[in-house]
Design a protein around this motif. Structure first.
Motif, PDB file in Angstrom:
ATOM      1  N   ALA A 141       0.843  -1.200   0.000  1.00 38.28           N
ATOM      2  CA  ALA A 141       0.000   0.000   0.000  1.00 38.28           C
ATOM      3  C   ALA A 141       0.877   1.249   0.000  1.00 38.28           C
ATOM      4  CB  ALA A 141      -0.907  -0.009   1.229  1.00 38.28           C
ATOM      5  N   HIS A 142       0.610   2.180  -0.922  1.00 33.49           N
ATOM      6  CA  HIS A 142       1.432   3.387  -1.015  1.00 33.49           C
ATOM      7  C   HIS A 142       0.637   4.473  -1.724  1.00 33.49           C
ATOM      8  CE1 HIS A 142       2.082   2.621  -5.315  1.00 33.49           C
ATOM      9  NE2 HIS A 142       2.296   1.351  -4.987  1.00 33.49           N
ATOM     10  N   THR A 143       1.110   5.693  -1.574  1.00 35.09           N
ATOM     11  CA  THR A 143       0.475   6.814  -2.259  1.00 35.09           C
ATOM     12  C   THR A 143       0.930   6.836  -3.710  1.00 35.09           C
ATOM     13  OG1 THR A 143       2.262   8.346  -1.719  1.00 35.09           O
ATOM     14  CG2 THR A 143       0.468   8.127  -0.105  1.00 35.09           C
ATOM     15  N   GLY A 184       5.060   6.544  -7.829  1.00 38.47           N
ATOM     16  CA  GLY A 184       5.661   7.093  -9.044  1.00 38.47           C
ATOM     17  C   GLY A 184       7.153   7.301  -8.900  1.00 38.47           C
ATOM     18  N   MET A 185       7.582   7.765  -7.721  1.00 42.65           N
ATOM     19  CA  MET A 185       9.005   8.007  -7.489  1.00 42.65           C
ATOM     20  C   MET A 185       9.802   6.704  -7.515  1.00 42.65           C
ATOM     21  SD  MET A 185      10.819   9.893  -4.237  1.00 42.65           S
ATOM     22  CE  MET A 185      10.196   8.654  -3.104  1.00 42.65           C
ATOM     23  N   LEU A 186       9.231   5.613  -6.955  1.00 48.11           N
ATOM     24  CA  LEU A 186       9.949   4.347  -6.870  1.00 48.11           C
ATOM     25  C   LEU A 186       9.877   3.547  -8.164  1.00 48.11           C
ATOM     26  CD1 LEU A 186       8.937   3.176  -3.274  1.00 48.11           C
ATOM     27  CD2 LEU A 186      10.919   4.524  -3.994  1.00 48.11           C
ATOM     28  N   SER A 187       9.060   4.006  -9.115  1.00 51.30           N
ATOM     29  CA  SER A 187       8.949   3.297 -10.391  1.00 51.30           C
ATOM     30  C   SER A 187       9.817   3.914 -11.478  1.00 51.30           C
ATOM     31  CB  SER A 187       7.480   3.290 -10.853  1.00 51.30           C
ATOM     32  OG  SER A 187       6.660   2.624  -9.921  1.00 51.30           O
ATOM     33  N   THR A 188      10.541   4.968 -11.175  1.00 52.64           N
ATOM     34  CA  THR A 188      11.344   5.644 -12.195  1.00 52.64           C
ATOM     35  C   THR A 188      12.580   4.826 -12.544  1.00 52.64           C
ATOM     36  OG1 THR A 188      12.619   6.877 -10.553  1.00 52.64           O
ATOM     37  CG2 THR A 188      10.586   7.897 -11.356  1.00 52.64           C
ATOM     38  N   SER A 189      13.092   5.040 -13.751  1.00 50.38           N
ATOM     39  CA  SER A 189      14.303   4.330 -14.179  1.00 50.38           C
ATOM     40  C   SER A 189      15.507   4.734 -13.338  1.00 50.38           C
ATOM     41  CB  SER A 189      14.572   4.606 -15.661  1.00 50.38           C
ATOM     42  OG  SER A 189      14.730   6.002 -15.894  1.00 50.38           O
ATOM     43  N   VAL A 245       8.547   3.268   1.250  1.00 48.73           N
ATOM     44  CA  VAL A 245       7.149   3.687   1.355  1.00 48.73           C
ATOM     45  C   VAL A 245       6.867   4.229   2.753  1.00 48.73           C
ATOM     46  CG1 VAL A 245       4.773   2.839   1.376  1.00 48.73           C
ATOM     47  CG2 VAL A 245       6.322   2.135  -0.456  1.00 48.73           C
ATOM     48  N   ALA A 246       7.374   3.540   3.791  1.00 49.55           N
ATOM     49  CA  ALA A 246       7.114   3.967   5.163  1.00 49.55           C
ATOM     50  C   ALA A 246       7.759   5.321   5.468  1.00 49.55           C
ATOM     51  CB  ALA A 246       7.618   2.911   6.147  1.00 49.55           C
ATOM     52  N   MET A 247       8.957   5.551   4.917  1.00 45.45           N
ATOM     53  CA  MET A 247       9.680   6.793   5.193  1.00 45.45           C
ATOM     54  C   MET A 247       9.352   7.886   4.176  1.00 45.45           C
ATOM     55  SD  MET A 247      13.357   5.019   6.180  1.00 45.45           S
ATOM     56  CE  MET A 247      14.132   6.512   6.764  1.00 45.45           C
ATOM     57  N   ARG A 248       8.553   7.512   3.164  1.00 45.85           N
ATOM     58  CA  ARG A 248       8.097   8.445   2.132  1.00 45.85           C
ATOM     59  C   ARG A 248       9.261   9.124   1.401  1.00 45.85           C
ATOM     60  NH1 ARG A 248       4.544   9.507   6.350  1.00 45.85           N
ATOM     61  NH2 ARG A 248       5.425  11.536   6.832  1.00 45.85           N
ATOM     62  N   THR A 249      10.336   8.362   1.227  1.00 45.64           N
ATOM     63  CA  THR A 249      11.498   8.860   0.489  1.00 45.64           C
ATOM     64  C   THR A 249      12.321   7.661   0.039  1.00 45.64           C
ATOM     65  OG1 THR A 249      13.406  10.342   0.571  1.00 45.64           O
ATOM     66  CG2 THR A 249      12.969   9.049   2.548  1.00 45.64           C
TER      67      THR A 249
END
Length: 470
Positions: free
Chosen positions: A325-327, A332-337, A363-367
């Motif tokens: 579960a994530h925003t 989007g940030m974690l799916s970038t190349s 995801v938990a740390m939002r970064t």
């Protein structure tokens, strides 16, 4: 355990839509009782030893039952000693694991074996798909594993799943079950490393009323509860030696006797075993029965470590994020190349499980959290010192109150520590607990708390060890 990097042979490895093409190799006995014996590779892995199931079978009594393994790994030829009593010597160097060059001679006891590139090609079939059940991957290594798993799902034979910790052996076993004719029946998992030795027999086979103190009523075991389905014996290499002949009788006769009982109960189950240990080495060391190994090892599938399939990282990140579960912003940030490329330089000793845990941290740390420490580290990961000026990515979430941030960072340190110690011991919980200076069950609770291992709740009515959490 010195690797033979100098002069290591690079072999031709190409992948087509249907097959993985490798340079074949030949093993020839050039000294010893079996001089003149030769074997041409028909697979990417060859075991040399005195056992009839080995690819190159030697009669030399100084050669162990399973002496060494020669395998094509990432385009190179790797030799690995399997715990032999006289060792594997190449170029007057005793090796545990190393890389061979063309023409290398291996000394195995009183036998010399020459390794040569054969000049012919070996084609191994690949799966046409990028998914098998719960597993995903488009690399040649995973598609090769998928092809073997698809074959296993189409039969009812026993399967042994090999691979490092975190490579997805549990998911592979469940996927075989889901793709098999038994998919409508139970899938039961037995973690042989998590259940104390004196309770494992009861867990597997059940008990009759009065079999021991507290056995007020009869209780069926996991083999009975899986009737018509599949039983996964996870971490089979941890099974006590005294219990192994009882398991062998169950597999041979297809019936169980409950603890304290005399009645034979017929069972119809498919058995899959999984381990991060090399069972051939365990047989050599007399920690695993050879007859049980033969009975289980009808089909063998080795799942590749993540470092050998890093082309799969983008697909794995996308797949794993779909289960977390994530925003939309963090997804989007974690799916970038850029993010997936940053993952490629990490060795991932905990493999896919470690990757999932890292994504959960992000995801938990939002970064984009710092990458976890490598298993080669001999000490726990260090936190920023009070005199240093850490980067913002190494700090906990400063938008939280200090108490909440401190608790989050403490949990993060605990998770990293447990993860690193476990990886350093190849997934062995008992050894990791000793290294950490804690009781084994306490170490298990840490693993469960941080999602590094799924808890196996004991069945109602079964005895538990003192202090074990229900």
């Amino acid at each position: 355990m010195r690797p033979l990097d100098r002069g290591a042979t690079q072999t031709i490895t190409t992948a087509t839509a249907q097959s993985l093409v490798l340079s074949a190799f030949r093993l020839t006995v050039v000294g010893g009782p079996d001089q003149g014996l030769s074997w041409l590779a028909t697979t990417s892995v060859a075991v040399v030893g005195g056992d009839p199931s080995a690819q190159l079978v030697l009669t030399d009594p100084t050669v162990s039952r399973f002496h060494c393994e020669i395998a094509v790994v990432d385009g190179r030829i790797r030799v690995r000693d399997l715990g032999s009593r006289n060792g594997t010597v190449v170029g007057q160097v005793a090796v545990g694991i190393g890389w061979l060059h063309d023409g290398a001679v291996l000394q195995l006891g009183n036998t010399d074996v020459r390794f040569d590139i054969a000049g012919t090609e070996l084609a191994l079939p690949l799966s046409a798909g990028h998914r098998f059940g719960l597993l995903v991957g488009r690399s040649a290594a995973m598609r090769r594993a998928f092809a073997l798993l698809e074959g296993a799902a189409g039969s009812d034979a026993s399967v042994v799943l090999l691979g490092e910790t975190g490579t997805g052996k549990d998911a592979a076993a469940e996927s075989i079950h889901l793709q098999s004719a038994r998919c409508e029946k139970p899938f039961v998992v037995v973690d042989c490393s998590a259940i104390p030795a004196d309770l494992l027999e009861n867990e597997l086979f059940g008990h009759e009323r009065g079999a021991f103190t507290g056995a007020h009523q009869a209780q069926e075991g996991l083999f009975e509860s899986a009737q018509g389905g599949t039983v996964l014996l996870d971490e089979i290499g941890e099974m006590p030696l005294a219990l192994q002949p009882k398991l062998l009788r169950v597999l041979e006769r297809r019936e169980v006797k409950r603890v304290g009982g005399t009645r034979a109960i017929p069972i119809d189950v498919r058995v899959i075993a999984a381990t991060n240990r090399d069972l051939r080495t365990e047989v050599n060391e007399k920690r695993f029965r050879a007859d049980l190994f033969y009975r289980l090892n009808v089909l063998e599938v080795c799942l590749p470590p993540l470092r050998e399939r890093q082309d799969d990282l983008p697909l794995l990140v996308e797949h794993l994020l779909g289960t977390i579960a994530h925003t939309a912003a963090i997804g989007g940030m974690l799916s970038t190349s850029t993010f997936t490329e940053s993952l490629a330089g990490h060795p991932w000793p905990g493999n896919v499980r470690e990757l999932r845990n890292h994504l959960e941290r992000c995801v938990a740390m939002r970064t984009t959290a710092p990458l976890p420490p490598s298993a080669s580290s001999s000490s726990p990961p260090s936190l920023p010192s009070s005199t240093a000026t850490p980067s913002s990515s190494s700090l906990p979430d400063t938008s939280l109150p200090i108490k909440a941030a401190r608790e989050a960072w403490t949990r993060e340190l605990e998770r990293r520590y447990v993860e690193t110690v476990l990886a350093r011991h190849g997934g062995g919980v008992a050894a990791a607990a000793r290294d950490a200076g804690v009781d084994r069950m306490y170490f298990y609770r840490l693993l469960w708390r941080h999602g590094l291992k799924e808890p196996r709740a004991p069945k109602d009515g079964a005895p538990t060890t003192e202090g074990e959490e229900r």
